[in-house]
Write an enzyme that holds these catalytic residues in place. Sequence first.
Site: not given
Ligand code: PGA
Length: 256
Positions: A10-12, A95, A97, A167, A173, A213, A234-235
């Site tokens: 997930n490159w956001k 998600h 967010e 999640e 994050g 994470s 994500g990261g």
């Molecule tokens: P993260 O993000 O790996 O940076 O914690 C995961 C996500 O929000 O899908």
Amino acid sequence: MTRIPLIAGNWKMHNTLDQARTLAQSIVEQAHSSESCEILLCPTFTALSTVSECTRGKVALGAQNMYTEPKGAFTGEVSPTQLCDLGVSYVILGHSERRTLFKETDAFINHKVHSALKHRLRPVVCVGETLQERETNSTEKVLKSQVQAAFKDIPKDAAPQVVIAYEPVWAIGTGKTATPEMAQQAHAFIRSILAGMWGEDAAAHVRILYGGSMKPDNAQSLLGQKDIDGGLIGGAALEASSFLKIIQSAQPVGAQ
Ligand code: PGA
């Protein structure tokens, strides 16, 4: 029956077109295509077309969101039909967010799940508790209501198309990861909710990813759990080397 692990990036809201192309190309070149693991890249909307040129047929392409309607006067939105046009086959929905920053409700997410399935897009539905909810022992209550609401009136035949990402909001994050035991417990609970809705057989077909994470050094222990069928990353998905290491950690899991 086995559930093929799904490793999703997930490159956001990251990467210019050049960066997206470079990242996608190095993942596609170095990830050995294998039947034991499916790879999914979810760039931002503006990079979908570019990434699609690199990935077509080798790794799957996903969007990070969509609107419910196929077309119309919805300024700023992107439709399921437009995503299909670009070769997109998965869409992340709900998600945390989007739930928190953009006030998406369970009902709206359910509407999107119906629309995605209708357009043959596989929904990756995100659920998870906040730190406060975990600390007040509300995790299972929150997961149950999010899962039941997201899949309201979805028939059990859709189960093989459905992906859920557990999640925990406090792990996204932040560098804090759920322990493998904590994550397994939440995944098994989510599968039991699905079994209550659709029956054991259908629930055994649903892939449940862990997100929050996930990194090369914790991926293997998380992915080794019985009900953890992949990751939403994500990261660590923004660097080809760390994403590729996570892919290497994935092994098929026998469904019960
Ligand atoms: P993260 O993000 O790996 O940076 O914690 C995961 C996500 O929000 O899908």
